[in-house]
Design a protein around this motif. Structure first.
Motif, PDB file in Angstrom:
ATOM      1  N   GLU A 158     -29.384   7.176 -13.601  1.00  0.00           N
ATOM      2  CA  GLU A 158     -28.633   6.508 -12.452  1.00  0.00           C
ATOM      3  C   GLU A 158     -26.987   7.555 -12.318  1.00  0.00           C
ATOM      4  OE1 GLU A 158     -29.282   4.918  -9.871  1.00  0.00           O
ATOM      5  OE2 GLU A 158     -31.232   3.949 -10.760  1.00  0.00           O
ATOM      6  N   ARG A 165     -24.869  13.261  -6.397  1.00  0.00           N
ATOM      7  CA  ARG A 165     -24.202  13.022  -5.304  1.00  0.00           C
ATOM      8  C   ARG A 165     -23.203  13.272  -5.221  1.00  0.00           C
ATOM      9  NH1 ARG A 165     -29.038  11.836  -3.759  1.00  0.00           N
ATOM     10  NH2 ARG A 165     -29.921  10.289  -3.105  1.00  0.00           N
ATOM     11  N   GLN A 204     -20.980  10.990   2.130  1.00  0.00           N
ATOM     12  CA  GLN A 204     -20.023   9.669   1.693  1.00  0.00           C
ATOM     13  C   GLN A 204     -20.350   7.965   1.190  1.00  0.00           C
ATOM     14  OE1 GLN A 204     -16.179  10.795   1.039  1.00  0.00           O
ATOM     15  NE2 GLN A 204     -16.569   8.133  -0.549  1.00  0.00           N
ATOM     16  N   THR A 205     -20.745   8.090   1.979  1.00  0.00           N
ATOM     17  CA  THR A 205     -22.194   6.777   2.071  1.00  0.00           C
ATOM     18  C   THR A 205     -23.170   6.941   1.183  1.00  0.00           C
ATOM     19  OG1 THR A 205     -21.682   5.887   5.110  1.00  0.00           O
ATOM     20  CG2 THR A 205     -23.798   5.504   3.286  1.00  0.00           C
ATOM     21  N   GLU A 206     -23.855   7.681   0.504  1.00  0.00           N
ATOM     22  CA  GLU A 206     -25.006   7.206  -0.499  1.00  0.00           C
ATOM     23  C   GLU A 206     -23.799   7.422  -1.717  1.00  0.00           C
ATOM     24  OE1 GLU A 206     -26.874  10.941   0.515  1.00  0.00           O
ATOM     25  OE2 GLU A 206     -28.656   9.934   2.125  1.00  0.00           O
ATOM     26  N   ASP A 208     -21.036   6.237  -2.097  1.00  0.00           N
ATOM     27  CA  ASP A 208     -20.176   4.817  -2.596  1.00  0.00           C
ATOM     28  C   ASP A 208     -21.235   3.750  -3.363  1.00  0.00           C
ATOM     29  OD1 ASP A 208     -17.999   5.675  -2.269  1.00  0.00           O
ATOM     30  OD2 ASP A 208     -18.115   5.241   0.670  1.00  0.00           O
ATOM     31  N   ARG A 209     -22.455   4.340  -2.741  1.00  0.00           N
ATOM     32  CA  ARG A 209     -23.839   3.085  -2.133  1.00  0.00           C
ATOM     33  C   ARG A 209     -24.517   3.597  -4.555  1.00  0.00           C
ATOM     34  NH1 ARG A 209     -27.060   4.800   0.435  1.00  0.00           N
ATOM     35  NH2 ARG A 209     -26.638   3.676   2.737  1.00  0.00           N
ATOM     36  N   GLN A 210     -23.933   4.789  -4.329  1.00  0.00           N
ATOM     37  CA  GLN A 210     -24.467   5.015  -5.939  1.00  0.00           C
ATOM     38  C   GLN A 210     -23.337   4.790  -6.969  1.00  0.00           C
ATOM     39  OE1 GLN A 210     -27.734   5.826  -6.647  1.00  0.00           O
ATOM     40  NE2 GLN A 210     -27.026   5.472  -8.919  1.00  0.00           N
ATOM     41  N   GLU A 212     -21.401   2.322  -7.132  1.00  0.00           N
ATOM     42  CA  GLU A 212     -21.331   0.684  -6.825  1.00  0.00           C
ATOM     43  C   GLU A 212     -23.236   0.762  -7.739  1.00  0.00           C
ATOM     44  OE1 GLU A 212     -20.925  -3.518  -7.104  1.00  0.00           O
ATOM     45  OE2 GLU A 212     -19.309  -1.370  -6.285  1.00  0.00           O
ATOM     46  N   VAL A 213     -23.978   1.168  -7.716  1.00  0.00           N
ATOM     47  CA  VAL A 213     -25.463   0.611  -8.620  1.00  0.00           C
ATOM     48  C   VAL A 213     -24.313   1.203 -10.160  1.00  0.00           C
ATOM     49  CG1 VAL A 213     -27.882   1.313  -9.122  1.00  0.00           C
ATOM     50  CG2 VAL A 213     -26.929   1.145  -6.774  1.00  0.00           C
TER      51      VAL A 213
END
Length: 382
Positions: A158, A165, A204-206, A208-210, A212-213
């Protein structure tokens, strides 16, 4: 086939673009999106946990199996998903040799009998070592190994995705910056700006999602520490039981042999039975503290100076008229036969020596009871 080739070429292009961008960041020629301080602390903590877990795992493996060839063999069996064959411990092998030697020398001889007794104890020590290794491997090594081969691999995967990203996000920021700079010169570039802004919002969305994971996985390191703490307690418990078993086996062996090889007397600071050791006379005289002397019964003319042979029953021995000493018992002692005196820790007894006696033994008296007592279990008092 064409699709695969095109995809391969596209992936290669992305890889080289990211590599170039990463190099420019290192050289300070490109902007880099920085992570927040809390995230950086989580990353540093995870790296620290991984590094120390690896070191503790490897050194524990060395402790449990000092033979590097055996460790490599066990590693190969584990990777092949096959059961590791049972291996004889050093103690069990020594027990086998002692038993065979006793049979050759004669099991009825004093040396042969002693070899059999010591060999049996070595066999029990080897079995205890085998149980300890098995317990430590299951309760301590396996959880550490599972973390490195499971949780840590997931975290690393990850983190690599998050890194990609971030590089994509920084590349979109750079393209948007170039598009805006070109727009200032000519209105024909407005479509490029809109496209760059759209790509930036997606990346930016991808990102932020990554992020958080990855953050959730890194915060799970705290649970890993709790789990490893529990495993560490179990390891200490197993090791404590192992050494307690070994200590008890050796005490039993000493009682069976009926004498102790220690050459010094325990003092007030002793907290456990002294180890069997000998020192050269010159070194002993220079390093060991002065030991109180034991009164000796004067030799009587015409009486052989071998009381060990002539005095078969300690109850018939009379103490010297003067010069007996008081002694405090350091440890419990169970009499091996009727000629010895059983002892209880912290009790006071009267002791003295007789000519020709084994220097490791004294005559002890407690009320109407009398018998031989081991010197290493006593603290002589002035």
């Amino acid at each position: 086939m064409d699709f695969n080739v095109k995809k391969l070429a596209s992936d290669a292009g992305v890889f080289f673009s990211r590599a170039m961008q990463f190099t420019e960041e290192k050289l300070g020629q490109a902007e880099k999106t920085e992570l927040d301080a809390h995230f950086e602390n989580l990353l540093a903590r995870a790296d620290c946990t991984k590094n120390w877990t690896e070191k503790i795992l490897r050194q524990t493996e060395v402790l449990l199996q000092p033979n590097p060839s055996a460790r490599v063999e066990e590693f190969l069996y584990e990777k092949l998903d096959r059961k590791v064959p049972s291996r004889v411990t050093n103690g069990e092998l020594l027990a086998q040799y002692m038993t065979e030697a006793a049979n050759d020398f004669g099991p009825g001889t004093p040396y042969g009998k002693t070899l059999i007794k010591v060999g049996d104890t070595q066999r029990r020590l080897g079995a205890a070592e085998r149980d300890f290794i098995h317990s430590a491997s299951i309760n301590f090594l396996t959880p550490l190994r599972n973390f490195l081969e499971g949780d840590w691999r997931t975290i690393s995967k990850e983190r690599r995705i998050l890194q990609n990203r971030r590089l994509d996000l920084d590349a979109c920021k750079a393209r948007l910056k170039k598009a805006k700079a070109a727009e200032a010169k000519a209105a024909l570039w407005s479509d490029e700006v809109e496209k760059a802004e759209h790509e930036l919002r997606l990346t930016q969305t991808e990102f932020d999602r990554q992020a958080e994971v990855t953050r959730l996985l890194l915060e799970g390191i705290s649970s890993t520490h709790v789990n490893h703490l529990r495993c560490l307690h179990e390891f200490v418990e197993s090791q404590t039981n192992y050494y307690a078993q070994c200590y008890q086996y050796m005490l039993d062996l000493q009682k069976q042999l009926g004498r102790f090889s220690g050459t010094f007397v325990g003092n007030a600071e002793s907290t456990s039975p002294p180890a069997a050791a000998t020192s050269p006379p010159g070194v002993a005289a220079a390093t060991l503290p002065a030991v109180p002397t034991i009164p000796v019964v004067p030799t009587i003319v015409g009486v052989p100076n071998t009381v060990a042979e002539s005095v078969l029953n300690p109850n018939e021995v009379k103490p010297p008229a003067s010069g007996t000493r008081k002694a405090r018992v350091l440890y419990d002692y169970e009499a091996a036969d009727s000629t010895e005196l059983a002892l209880l820790a912290d009790e006071m007894i009267t002791v003295y020596s007789l000519p020709g006696m084994d220097p490791d033994w004294l005559i002890g008296e407690r009320g109407n009871q009398k018998g031989k007592v081991p010197v290493t279990y006593l603290e002589l008092l002035s």
